[in-house]
Design a protein around this motif. Structure first.
Motif, PDB file in Angstrom:
ATOM      1  N   ASP A  82      14.873  59.428   8.572  1.00  0.00           N
ATOM      2  CA  ASP A  82      16.036  59.164   7.723  1.00  0.00           C
ATOM      3  C   ASP A  82      16.450  57.709   7.828  1.00  0.00           C
ATOM      4  OD1 ASP A  82      15.818  61.847   7.476  1.00  0.00           O
ATOM      5  OD2 ASP A  82      17.744  62.340   8.384  1.00  0.00           O
ATOM      6  N   MET A  83      17.186  57.253   6.825  1.00  0.00           N
ATOM      7  CA  MET A  83      17.807  55.942   6.902  1.00  0.00           C
ATOM      8  C   MET A  83      18.940  55.996   7.935  1.00  0.00           C
ATOM      9  SD  MET A  83      16.130  54.071   4.799  1.00  0.00           S
ATOM     10  CE  MET A  83      17.203  52.655   4.551  1.00  0.00           C
ATOM     11  N   GLU A  84      19.276  54.859   8.496  1.00  0.00           N
ATOM     12  CA  GLU A  84      20.256  54.825   9.573  1.00  0.00           C
ATOM     13  C   GLU A  84      21.618  55.362   9.134  1.00  0.00           C
ATOM     14  OE1 GLU A  84      22.306  51.427  12.350  1.00  0.00           O
ATOM     15  OE2 GLU A  84      20.130  51.295  12.038  1.00  0.00           O
ATOM     16  N   ASN A  85      22.081  54.972   7.947  1.00  0.00           N
ATOM     17  CA  ASN A  85      23.386  55.431   7.461  1.00  0.00           C
ATOM     18  C   ASN A  85      23.407  56.946   7.251  1.00  0.00           C
ATOM     19  OD1 ASN A  85      24.467  52.858   7.472  1.00  0.00           O
ATOM     20  ND2 ASN A  85      23.896  52.439   5.343  1.00  0.00           N
ATOM     21  N   GLU A  86      22.290  57.493   6.737  1.00  0.00           N
ATOM     22  CA  GLU A  86      22.208  58.937   6.539  1.00  0.00           C
ATOM     23  C   GLU A  86      22.243  59.672   7.886  1.00  0.00           C
ATOM     24  OE1 GLU A  86      18.629  59.556   4.403  1.00  0.00           O
ATOM     25  OE2 GLU A  86      19.362  58.697   2.511  1.00  0.00           O
ATOM     26  N   LYS A  88      23.649  58.583  10.671  1.00  0.00           N
ATOM     27  CA  LYS A  88      25.009  58.499  11.222  1.00  0.00           C
ATOM     28  C   LYS A  88      25.912  59.554  10.586  1.00  0.00           C
ATOM     29  CE  LYS A  88      24.925  53.531  12.258  1.00  0.00           C
ATOM     30  NZ  LYS A  88      25.475  52.197  11.879  1.00  0.00           N
ATOM     31  N   GLN A  89      25.739  59.751   9.291  1.00  0.00           N
ATOM     32  CA  GLN A  89      26.535  60.764   8.592  1.00  0.00           C
ATOM     33  C   GLN A  89      26.198  62.168   9.120  1.00  0.00           C
ATOM     34  OE1 GLN A  89      29.035  60.157   6.497  1.00  0.00           O
ATOM     35  NE2 GLN A  89      29.428  62.361   6.349  1.00  0.00           N
ATOM     36  N   LYS A  92      28.088  62.684  12.259  1.00  0.00           N
ATOM     37  CA  LYS A  92      29.497  62.984  11.967  1.00  0.00           C
ATOM     38  C   LYS A  92      29.685  64.436  11.526  1.00  0.00           C
ATOM     39  CE  LYS A  92      30.856  58.289  10.597  1.00  0.00           C
ATOM     40  NZ  LYS A  92      31.363  57.439   9.475  1.00  0.00           N
ATOM     41  N   TYR A 115      24.515  55.961  18.950  1.00  0.00           N
ATOM     42  CA  TYR A 115      25.683  56.305  18.136  1.00  0.00           C
ATOM     43  C   TYR A 115      26.073  57.763  18.398  1.00  0.00           C
ATOM     44  CZ  TYR A 115      24.263  52.141  15.475  1.00  0.00           C
ATOM     45  OH  TYR A 115      23.900  50.865  15.095  1.00  0.00           O
ATOM     46  N   ASN A 117      29.822  60.582  17.915  1.00  0.00           N
ATOM     47  CA  ASN A 117      31.201  60.686  17.433  1.00  0.00           C
ATOM     48  C   ASN A 117      32.193  60.180  18.474  1.00  0.00           C
ATOM     49  OD1 ASN A 117      30.610  61.746  14.895  1.00  0.00           O
ATOM     50  ND2 ASN A 117      30.443  63.833  15.701  1.00  0.00           N
TER      51      ASN A 117
END
Length: 409
Positions: A82-86, A88-89, A92, A115, A117
């Motif tokens: 996955d992409m990093e932003n995906e 991280k989501q 979360k 990373y 929460n």
């Protein structure tokens, strides 16, 4: 003597039957049982629960090796594309417990960013950091052409032995065991005096506020009354401590612990325990007399705390000096302070436990301590008899003078 035992027995039975005493004892016993079995409770909640960590390996070189380092740990890594932003989501939203992003530095060695929460729980990042450091060392050794044997030799700690030249000096193992007993006694004496010394002062002030004291003083000599209360409360506290010890001992045994080895006290000489009892009891008597006398000078229970604060500060000062002295028991300051009667119970026992102390110093400290107790008991009885008959606004120094004058009448 019958009057003395009457005061002692009345004080003991009354305190033993008090609801506060029973509730405190039960709650503390439950806490001791819980502490003795804390490892079982932790295992019950965390056992077999692995932390799922997503891993993005930007360099494409480190994931497999890192996964081997984490094998058998509580961290379960999974490589994702996955992409990093995906990713991280996803963390979360709770799909992953954490995200580890791996990359290579200028030397081609691994670096990472973790990373989650929340990073309040340090166990997972610490485990990941440990595995990453081991991987980095292995890669660095490979680049330098070092074998595993050479690498382990490189990080092997240098042999460092401590040898005491004095014949009576303790070895490092004996010192560690002695420190355990010394710390237990220091903490027990500190809590014992603060908790039950205040009980003595409150007991005297309560009877005085109800005017019962006027009847008692006319029928029971002040010295007998003073020590009847002191020893009565001491027996109450020793009873409570005996219950605590029995519960803790049983709880540790049933949890599979070898108690004396668990405490590190299995090789200490019997003389250490004898000194512990002597200084513990003498220290209690010293402060108990002061608490009882100060309690006799107040007219209301609300005034007990301000009256006994100076004595409590003495106890706190002795405890803080003793904790400071655990690492430097042979310093001249600790040696000098151990002859001050108010500090002797803690500091002289500290010195006896950790460093060789001449017999004459121990004897002198005990003589000074006993002489101080006798002197305080003599002066305290005079202040006590007059103090329990005084009512009105509290002024410690003036009240002591007035109490002695009343005793002479």
């Amino acid at each position: 003597m019958n009057k003395f035992f009457f005061v002692l027995g009345h004080t003991y039975v009354t305190k033993l039957k008090a609801k506060a005493f029973i509730i405190t004892t039960v709650i503390t016993c439950l806490l001791l049982i819980g502490l003795a079995n804390i490892h079982r409770m932790i295992e019950f909640f965390v056992n077999d629960k692995q932390t799922k960590v997503a891993v993005i390996d930007r360099a494409g070189l480190f994931y497999e090796s890192l996964a081997k380092q984490l094998d058998g740990s509580d961290v379960s890594p999974t490589k994702i594309t996955d992409m990093e932003n995906e990713a991280k989501q996803a963390v979360k939203e709770g799909k992953w417990d954490g995200l580890l992003v791996l990359s290579a530095d200028a030397d081609g060695l691994p670096k990472a960013v973790y990373y989650a929460n929340t990073i309040a729980d340090s166990r997972v990042p610490d485990e990941l950091e440990r595995a990453l450091n081991q991987l980095k060392m292995a890669l660095s050794a490979a680049k330098l052409g070092l074998t595993d044997k050479q690498l382990s030799k490189l990080y092997e700690p240098a042999p460092f032995a401590k040898v005491a030249l004095e014949k009576q000096a303790k070895t490092e193992k004996e010192l560690n065991e002695a420190r355990t007993l010394v710390y237990i006694l220091l903490f027990a004496m500190y809590m014992f005096v603060l908790m039950y010394g205040g009980m003595i002062a409150t007991e005297v002030a309560t009877e005085k506020s109800s005017r019962v004291m006027e009847i008692l003083v006319s029928s029971v000599p002040p010295v007998q009354q003073l020590f009847g209360k002191i020893i009565g409360v001491a027996l109450v506290s020793l009873t409570q401590f005996a219950v605590f010890f029995a519960v803790a001992f049983t709880a540790l045994r049933t949890s599979g612990q070898e108690v004396w080895r668990f405490l590190g006290l299995n090789h200490l000489p019997a003389s250490m325990f004898v000194y512990a009892i002597i200084f513990f009891l003498l220290g209690y008597l010293l402060y108990a007399v002061l608490f009882a006398v100060l309690g006799s000078l107040v007219s209301r229970v609300e005034d007990v705390q301000p009256a006994i604060t100076p004595v409590m500060m003495l106890v706190v000062a002795a405890f803080m000096i003793a904790i400071f002295g655990l690492n430097i028991p042979d310093s001249s300051f600790i040696a000098a302070a151990s002859f001050v009667p108010f500090f002797t119970p803690m500091l002289m026992f500290l010195r006896i436990g950790l460093v060789p102390v001449p017999a004459w110093e121990v004897a002198l400290s005990l003589v000074l301590l006993v002489a101080t107790i006798v002197l305080l008991a003599y002066a305290g009885a005079k202040v006590y008899r007059g103090g329990v008959l005084m009512y009105g606004r509290m002024n410690i120094l003036k009240d002591m003078k007035r109490a002695v004058q009343l005793t002479k009448k």
